[in-house]
Write a protein that holds these residues in place. Sequence first.
Motif, short mmCIF file in Angstrom:
data_model
loop_
_atom_site.label_atom_id
_atom_site.label_comp_id
_atom_site.label_asym_id
_atom_site.label_seq_id
_atom_site.Cartn_x
_atom_site.Cartn_y
_atom_site.Cartn_z
N TYR A 14 -27.20 -10.32 22.51
CA TYR A 14 -26.56 -11.08 23.59
C TYR A 14 -27.23 -10.84 24.94
CZ TYR A 14 -24.08 -6.73 24.76
OH TYR A 14 -23.78 -5.45 25.12
N PHE A 15 -27.91 -9.71 25.11
CA PHE A 15 -28.64 -9.44 26.35
C PHE A 15 -29.76 -10.48 26.56
CE2 PHE A 15 -27.08 -5.04 25.69
CZ PHE A 15 -26.56 -4.79 26.96
N PHE A 16 -30.26 -11.05 25.48
CA PHE A 16 -31.45 -11.89 25.53
C PHE A 16 -31.17 -13.38 25.33
CE2 PHE A 16 -32.26 -7.73 23.53
CZ PHE A 16 -32.84 -7.12 24.65
N GLU A 17 -29.89 -13.76 25.38
CA GLU A 17 -29.50 -15.16 25.16
C GLU A 17 -30.35 -16.16 25.94
OE1 GLU A 17 -27.64 -16.73 22.96
OE2 GLU A 17 -27.16 -14.83 22.01
N PRO A 18 -30.68 -15.89 27.21
CA PRO A 18 -31.46 -16.89 27.95
C PRO A 18 -32.86 -17.15 27.37
CG PRO A 18 -30.55 -15.23 29.45
CD PRO A 18 -30.31 -14.74 28.05
N TYR A 19 -33.34 -16.23 26.54
CA TYR A 19 -34.71 -16.31 26.05
C TYR A 19 -34.82 -16.69 24.57
CZ TYR A 19 -34.92 -13.53 30.27
OH TYR A 19 -34.74 -13.08 31.56
N ILE A 20 -33.77 -16.43 23.81
CA ILE A 20 -33.85 -16.59 22.35
C ILE A 20 -33.82 -18.05 21.93
CG2 ILE A 20 -32.64 -16.15 20.18
CD1 ILE A 20 -31.81 -13.44 21.27
N ASN A 21 -34.75 -18.40 21.06
CA ASN A 21 -34.79 -19.72 20.45
C ASN A 21 -33.97 -19.62 19.15
OD1 ASN A 21 -35.68 -21.84 18.60
ND2 ASN A 21 -37.28 -22.26 20.10
N ARG A 22 -32.96 -20.46 19.03
CA ARG A 22 -32.02 -20.38 17.90
C ARG A 22 -32.45 -21.19 16.68
NH1 ARG A 22 -28.87 -16.13 17.92
NH2 ARG A 22 -28.32 -15.57 20.02
N SER A 23 -33.66 -21.70 16.66
CA SER A 23 -34.14 -22.47 15.52
C SER A 23 -34.11 -21.61 14.25
CB SER A 23 -35.57 -22.94 15.78
OG SER A 23 -36.21 -23.30 14.57
N GLU A 24 -33.84 -22.25 13.12
CA GLU A 24 -33.83 -21.49 11.86
C GLU A 24 -35.23 -21.00 11.49
OE1 GLU A 24 -33.48 -23.65 7.98
OE2 GLU A 24 -33.05 -25.36 9.28
N TYR A 25 -36.26 -21.50 12.17
CA TYR A 25 -37.63 -21.09 11.87
C TYR A 25 -38.20 -20.14 12.92
CZ TYR A 25 -37.03 -24.98 8.70
OH TYR A 25 -36.55 -25.83 7.73
N ALA A 26 -37.31 -19.57 13.74
CA ALA A 26 -37.71 -18.61 14.76
C ALA A 26 -37.33 -17.20 14.32
CB ALA A 26 -37.06 -18.95 16.10
N ILE A 27 -38.17 -16.25 14.70
CA ILE A 27 -37.91 -14.83 14.44
C ILE A 27 -38.04 -14.11 15.77
CG2 ILE A 27 -38.65 -12.77 13.18
CD1 ILE A 27 -39.95 -14.67 11.13
N CYS A 28 -37.09 -13.23 16.05
CA CYS A 28 -37.05 -12.55 17.34
C CYS A 28 -36.81 -11.06 17.11
CB CYS A 28 -35.92 -13.15 18.18
SG CYS A 28 -35.79 -12.45 19.83
N ALA A 41 -42.52 -12.02 10.02
CA ALA A 41 -43.20 -13.32 10.14
C ALA A 41 -44.42 -13.37 9.22
CB ALA A 41 -43.61 -13.56 11.59
N GLU A 42 -45.19 -12.28 9.18
CA GLU A 42 -46.35 -12.24 8.28
C GLU A 42 -45.92 -12.36 6.83
OE1 GLU A 42 -49.85 -9.55 10.08
OE2 GLU A 42 -48.03 -8.43 9.61
N LYS A 43 -44.86 -11.64 6.45
CA LYS A 43 -44.37 -11.67 5.07
C LYS A 43 -43.91 -13.07 4.68
CE LYS A 43 -40.57 -9.64 2.35
NZ LYS A 43 -39.64 -10.77 2.22
N LEU A 44 -43.15 -13.70 5.54
CA LEU A 44 -42.65 -15.05 5.24
C LEU A 44 -43.81 -16.04 5.07
CD1 LEU A 44 -39.53 -15.24 7.58
CD2 LEU A 44 -39.55 -15.01 5.09
N LEU A 45 -44.81 -15.94 5.92
CA LEU A 45 -45.97 -16.83 5.78
C LEU A 45 -46.71 -16.58 4.48
CD1 LEU A 45 -47.39 -17.00 9.42
CD2 LEU A 45 -46.18 -18.79 8.16
N ARG A 46 -46.85 -15.31 4.09
CA ARG A 46 -47.50 -14.98 2.80
C ARG A 46 -46.73 -15.59 1.64
NH1 ARG A 46 -48.17 -9.89 5.12
NH2 ARG A 46 -46.41 -9.05 3.97
N GLU A 47 -45.42 -15.66 1.78
CA GLU A 47 -44.56 -16.23 0.73
C GLU A 47 -44.51 -17.76 0.80
OE1 GLU A 47 -40.81 -14.32 1.51
OE2 GLU A 47 -41.47 -12.39 0.66
N GLY A 48 -45.27 -18.34 1.72
CA GLY A 48 -45.31 -19.79 1.84
C GLY A 48 -44.12 -20.38 2.58
N LYS A 49 -43.39 -19.55 3.31
CA LYS A 49 -42.23 -20.03 4.05
C LYS A 49 -42.62 -20.42 5.48
CE LYS A 49 -38.99 -17.71 1.15
NZ LYS A 49 -38.49 -16.42 0.81
#
Length: 173
Positions: A14-28, A41-49
């Motif tokens: 909640y401290f970072f609400e102004p900055y966080i992108n809520r897309s399902e394809y975002a990792i923070c 993020a690296e792992k998901l890309l290796r898995e083709g996600k």
Amino acid sequence: MKFFSGFSLKNEEYFFEPYINRSEYAICGFSYGAIKAFENAEKLLREGKRVDRLQLISPAFFQSKDEKFKRLQLMAYRKNEDEYLRQFINACFLPYERREVEHSVTVLEELEELLYYEWSRVRLEALSKAGVTIEVYLGSADQIVDVTVAKEFFLDIATVTYIKDGNHFLLTD
């Protein structure tokens, strides 16, 4: 959006609400969590996600610190974990007043990982070439990481947002 918490913390996003992108394809990730977000993020890309955006908030960046600094941190943690964590969290909020945060269970190995983690420009560039937008958020008043060195490191491979007078939590008051 998947969020990774900082060392010894939970539910602090909640401290970072102004900055966080809520897309399902975002990792923070915040601080230590930035390391985990990057690796996820690296792992998901290796898995083709699909990963569109990686947001690193005050990433734990200690590769410019010497061995003596790292050993002292580990010794202090081993000597008195509760006192170490109290002082660490206080320092995260400096130069402003401390705010309440929730804590998670910590282990020495997590502290070792964050202190000795080496950010890889090659791996970050590979993420970028795979189409992942990398964003880094740093506070100019952060008293945990060397923001000048971190900013220089990430500047060529990420969009770096520098929060004037921001502490480790990016707060300005």
